[in-house]
Design a protein around this motif. Structure first.
Motif, PDB file in Angstrom:
ATOM      1  N   LEU A 259     -11.673  -2.008  10.028  1.00 51.64           N
ATOM      2  CA  LEU A 259     -11.090  -2.973   9.100  1.00 51.64           C
ATOM      3  C   LEU A 259     -11.695  -4.342   9.377  1.00 51.64           C
ATOM      4  CD1 LEU A 259      -7.373  -1.789   9.362  1.00 51.64           C
ATOM      5  CD2 LEU A 259      -9.096  -1.099   7.684  1.00 51.64           C
ATOM      6  N   LYS A 260     -12.311  -4.932   8.353  1.00 49.47           N
ATOM      7  CA  LYS A 260     -13.111  -6.134   8.576  1.00 49.47           C
ATOM      8  C   LYS A 260     -12.553  -7.385   7.915  1.00 49.47           C
ATOM      9  CE  LYS A 260     -15.956  -3.945  11.138  1.00 49.47           C
ATOM     10  NZ  LYS A 260     -17.385  -3.839  10.975  1.00 49.47           N
ATOM     11  N   ASN A 261     -11.301  -7.357   7.496  1.00 50.94           N
ATOM     12  CA  ASN A 261     -10.684  -8.599   7.004  1.00 50.94           C
ATOM     13  C   ASN A 261      -9.178  -8.542   7.239  1.00 50.94           C
ATOM     14  OD1 ASN A 261      -9.345  -7.518   4.471  1.00 50.94           O
ATOM     15  ND2 ASN A 261     -11.495  -6.994   4.046  1.00 50.94           N
ATOM     16  N   GLU A 262      -8.581  -9.730   7.271  1.00 47.37           N
ATOM     17  CA  GLU A 262      -7.164  -9.835   7.628  1.00 47.37           C
ATOM     18  C   GLU A 262      -6.253  -9.227   6.568  1.00 47.37           C
ATOM     19  OE1 GLU A 262      -8.518 -13.701   5.692  1.00 47.37           O
ATOM     20  OE2 GLU A 262      -9.272 -12.200   7.091  1.00 47.37           O
ATOM     21  N   GLN A 263      -6.697  -9.197   5.301  1.00 43.40           N
ATOM     22  CA  GLN A 263      -5.867  -8.611   4.254  1.00 43.40           C
ATOM     23  C   GLN A 263      -5.641  -7.118   4.496  1.00 43.40           C
ATOM     24  OE1 GLN A 263      -8.542 -10.576   3.786  1.00 43.40           O
ATOM     25  NE2 GLN A 263      -8.470 -11.667   1.822  1.00 43.40           N
ATOM     26  N   ASP A 264      -6.680  -6.416   4.917  1.00 46.72           N
ATOM     27  CA  ASP A 264      -6.541  -4.977   5.144  1.00 46.72           C
ATOM     28  C   ASP A 264      -5.696  -4.689   6.381  1.00 46.72           C
ATOM     29  OD1 ASP A 264      -7.980  -4.429   2.886  1.00 46.72           O
ATOM     30  OD2 ASP A 264      -9.878  -4.092   3.924  1.00 46.72           O
ATOM     31  N   VAL A 265      -5.860  -5.513   7.418  1.00 48.33           N
ATOM     32  CA  VAL A 265      -5.016  -5.349   8.608  1.00 48.33           C
ATOM     33  C   VAL A 265      -3.552  -5.579   8.240  1.00 48.33           C
ATOM     34  CG1 VAL A 265      -4.472  -6.248  10.900  1.00 48.33           C
ATOM     35  CG2 VAL A 265      -6.864  -5.967  10.213  1.00 48.33           C
ATOM     36  N   ALA A 266      -3.320  -6.633   7.431  1.00 47.37           N
ATOM     37  CA  ALA A 266      -1.951  -6.950   7.011  1.00 47.37           C
ATOM     38  C   ALA A 266      -1.363  -5.824   6.167  1.00 47.37           C
ATOM     39  CB  ALA A 266      -1.934  -8.262   6.230  1.00 47.37           C
ATOM     40  N   LEU A 267      -2.210  -5.164   5.360  1.00 47.00           N
ATOM     41  CA  LEU A 267      -1.747  -4.042   4.541  1.00 47.00           C
ATOM     42  C   LEU A 267      -1.191  -2.935   5.421  1.00 47.00           C
ATOM     43  CD1 LEU A 267      -1.539  -2.335   1.933  1.00 47.00           C
ATOM     44  CD2 LEU A 267      -3.947  -1.690   2.301  1.00 47.00           C
ATOM     45  N   PHE A 268      -1.914  -2.568   6.464  1.00 43.32           N
ATOM     46  CA  PHE A 268      -1.451  -1.497   7.354  1.00 43.32           C
ATOM     47  C   PHE A 268      -0.218  -1.940   8.143  1.00 43.32           C
ATOM     48  CE2 PHE A 268      -5.514   0.315   6.354  1.00 43.32           C
ATOM     49  CZ  PHE A 268      -5.301   1.685   6.445  1.00 43.32           C
ATOM     50  N   GLU A 269      -0.132  -3.222   8.479  1.00 43.88           N
ATOM     51  CA  GLU A 269       1.054  -3.711   9.184  1.00 43.88           C
ATOM     52  C   GLU A 269       2.286  -3.653   8.285  1.00 43.88           C
ATOM     53  OE1 GLU A 269      -0.327  -7.532  10.397  1.00 43.88           O
ATOM     54  OE2 GLU A 269      -1.057  -6.807  12.347  1.00 43.88           O
ATOM     55  N   ARG A 270       2.098  -3.966   6.980  1.00 40.25           N
ATOM     56  CA  ARG A 270       3.225  -3.866   6.033  1.00 40.25           C
ATOM     57  C   ARG A 270       3.670  -2.424   5.868  1.00 40.25           C
ATOM     58  NH1 ARG A 270       0.127  -7.490   3.049  1.00 40.25           N
ATOM     59  NH2 ARG A 270      -0.497  -5.863   1.586  1.00 40.25           N
ATOM     60  N   LEU A 271       2.686  -1.504   5.814  1.00 41.09           N
ATOM     61  CA  LEU A 271       3.037  -0.085   5.686  1.00 41.09           C
ATOM     62  C   LEU A 271       3.833   0.380   6.907  1.00 41.09           C
ATOM     63  CD1 LEU A 271      -0.376   1.287   4.316  1.00 41.09           C
ATOM     64  CD2 LEU A 271       1.785   1.073   3.055  1.00 41.09           C
ATOM     65  N   ALA A 272       3.448  -0.098   8.089  1.00 44.01           N
ATOM     66  CA  ALA A 272       4.165   0.280   9.307  1.00 44.01           C
ATOM     67  C   ALA A 272       5.578  -0.280   9.291  1.00 44.01           C
ATOM     68  CB  ALA A 272       3.407  -0.226  10.529  1.00 44.01           C
ATOM     69  N   PHE A 273       5.715  -1.525   8.805  1.00 42.94           N
ATOM     70  CA  PHE A 273       7.052  -2.154   8.725  1.00 42.94           C
ATOM     71  C   PHE A 273       7.950  -1.390   7.772  1.00 42.94           C
ATOM     72  CE2 PHE A 273       9.927  -5.125   6.579  1.00 42.94           C
ATOM     73  CZ  PHE A 273      10.674  -5.561   7.670  1.00 42.94           C
ATOM     74  N   MET A 274       7.372  -0.995   6.623  1.00 47.68           N
ATOM     75  CA  MET A 274       8.165  -0.243   5.637  1.00 47.68           C
ATOM     76  C   MET A 274       8.571   1.124   6.185  1.00 47.68           C
ATOM     77  SD  MET A 274       5.874  -1.226   2.306  1.00 47.68           S
ATOM     78  CE  MET A 274       6.607   0.005   1.247  1.00 47.68           C
ATOM     79  N   ALA A 275       7.660   1.748   6.954  1.00 46.54           N
ATOM     80  CA  ALA A 275       7.972   3.059   7.539  1.00 46.54           C
ATOM     81  C   ALA A 275       9.098   2.941   8.558  1.00 46.54           C
ATOM     82  CB  ALA A 275       6.729   3.651   8.183  1.00 46.54           C
ATOM     83  N   ARG A 276       9.063   1.866   9.357  1.00 47.45           N
ATOM     84  CA  ARG A 276      10.123   1.662  10.353  1.00 47.45           C
ATOM     85  C   ARG A 276      11.452   1.386   9.682  1.00 47.45           C
ATOM     86  NH1 ARG A 276       6.086  -1.494  12.894  1.00 47.45           N
ATOM     87  NH2 ARG A 276       7.152  -3.394  12.244  1.00 47.45           N
ATOM     88  N   SER A 277      11.409   0.629   8.576  1.00 49.01           N
ATOM     89  CA  SER A 277      12.645   0.290   7.861  1.00 49.01           C
ATOM     90  C   SER A 277      13.289   1.537   7.278  1.00 49.01           C
ATOM     91  CB  SER A 277      12.340  -0.726   6.746  1.00 49.01           C
ATOM     92  OG  SER A 277      11.823  -1.911   7.277  1.00 49.01           O
TER      93      SER A 277
END
Length: 280
Positions: A259-277
């Motif tokens: 992953l070579k930009n912060e938007q894509d990293v943030a996308l996976f972090e949001r997916l992880a947050f939603m999964a935890r929720s």
């Protein structure tokens, strides 16, 4: 002269057909595809497989077509004339030969790579039409005409950043390198890492394609980034078990190689947050 791939380059059947068709037709081969899918490396491997030299012309945003033919260094000639240098009387001393000139005057057939042609101005491809068609050009300063001794094998790459002119496309044989499927990518990896454990490779490939297939990804990781990632996994001596997804995050291990930009990293972090929720 036929290209059938090499031990260091996994070429699909349709790519072999495209290379050999361009050679038979004596047309430039225009290769498009995602960055990192082996377009530039193709030219090097064609040269190696056919046993001929290769010349590489790396195109930049400031590159002009004339630079591929020759450049006249008027500034150096003016300076030498002021210094009384005898070289000034022979204008050919101030002609710098470009990659096309070098390919035309080569003692044997060569592979000429014009790399990332879409980086240049839109007029750049059109400015090369006559030279690539006729395999000759005129040097106005000296009055000579340079003709190709042997027609070079011309391979032109494009990352599809801009459309190329129709007149230019008509003169090329076109091939689009599709992103490799699982089996082809596995074969590519095994060329570069012949001793990799199959369990690690299977798990890594599954994770890699899961990342590529993620909806909303701004930049999908390429073949070359996959190879970089595997190189890091092997350097860290990680196992297939180590790659198993962490329930707290959907990011793969050493994700900076993929992953070579912060938007894509943030996308996976949001997916992880939603999964935890959802798991609460």
């Amino acid at each position: 002269m036929r290209f059938e791939g090499t031990k260091d380059y996994v070429a699909t059947g349709d790519l072999n057909v495209a290379v050999n068709a361009a050679i038979a037709l004596q047309r430039p081969l225009l290769v498009k595809g995602e960055p990192g899918t082996g377009k530039t490396e193709l030219a090097r491997q064609v040269a190696a497989a056919l046993g001929v030299p290769m010349l590489e012309w790396a195109v930049k945003s400031t590159t002009r077509a004339q630079q591929g033919l020759y450049e006249y260094d008027a500034v150096s000639r003016l300076r030498d004339s002021q210094l009384g240098d005898e070289r000034v009387h022979d204008i050919s001393n101030y002609i710098r030969r470009g990659k096309l000139w070098q390919a035309f005057e080569a003692e044997e057939r060569v592979v000429l790579l014009i790399d990332e042609i879409d980086k240049a101005d839109i007029e750049f491809p059109n400015d090369l039409l006559q030279e690539l068609d006729r395999m000759e050009f005129h040097v106005y300063e000296t009055g000579e005409t340079v003709r190709a001794r042997h027609r070079p094998i011309v391979i032109i790459t494009s990352n599809n950043e801009k459309e190329l002119p129709d007149a230019f496309l008509r003169r090329c044989f076109f091939h689009y390198i599709r992103f490799p499927d699982m089996d082809t990518l596995k074969a590519i990896v095994e060329v570069h890492f012949p001793d990799i454990k199959q369990t690690l490779l299977a798990t890594a490939l599954t994770q890699f394609f899961a990342v590529r297939d993620q909806q909303g990804l701004k930049k999908k990781p390429s073949t070359s980034e996959m190879l970089d990632w595997l190189k890091l996994l092997l350097a860290e001596d990680l196992t297939a078990e180590d790659l198993k997804a962490d329930p707290r995050t959907t990011l793969p291990r050493l994700h900076g190689a993929l992953l070579k930009n912060e938007q894509d990293v943030a996308l996976f972090e949001r997916l992880a947050f939603m999964a935890r929720s959802r798991g609460r």
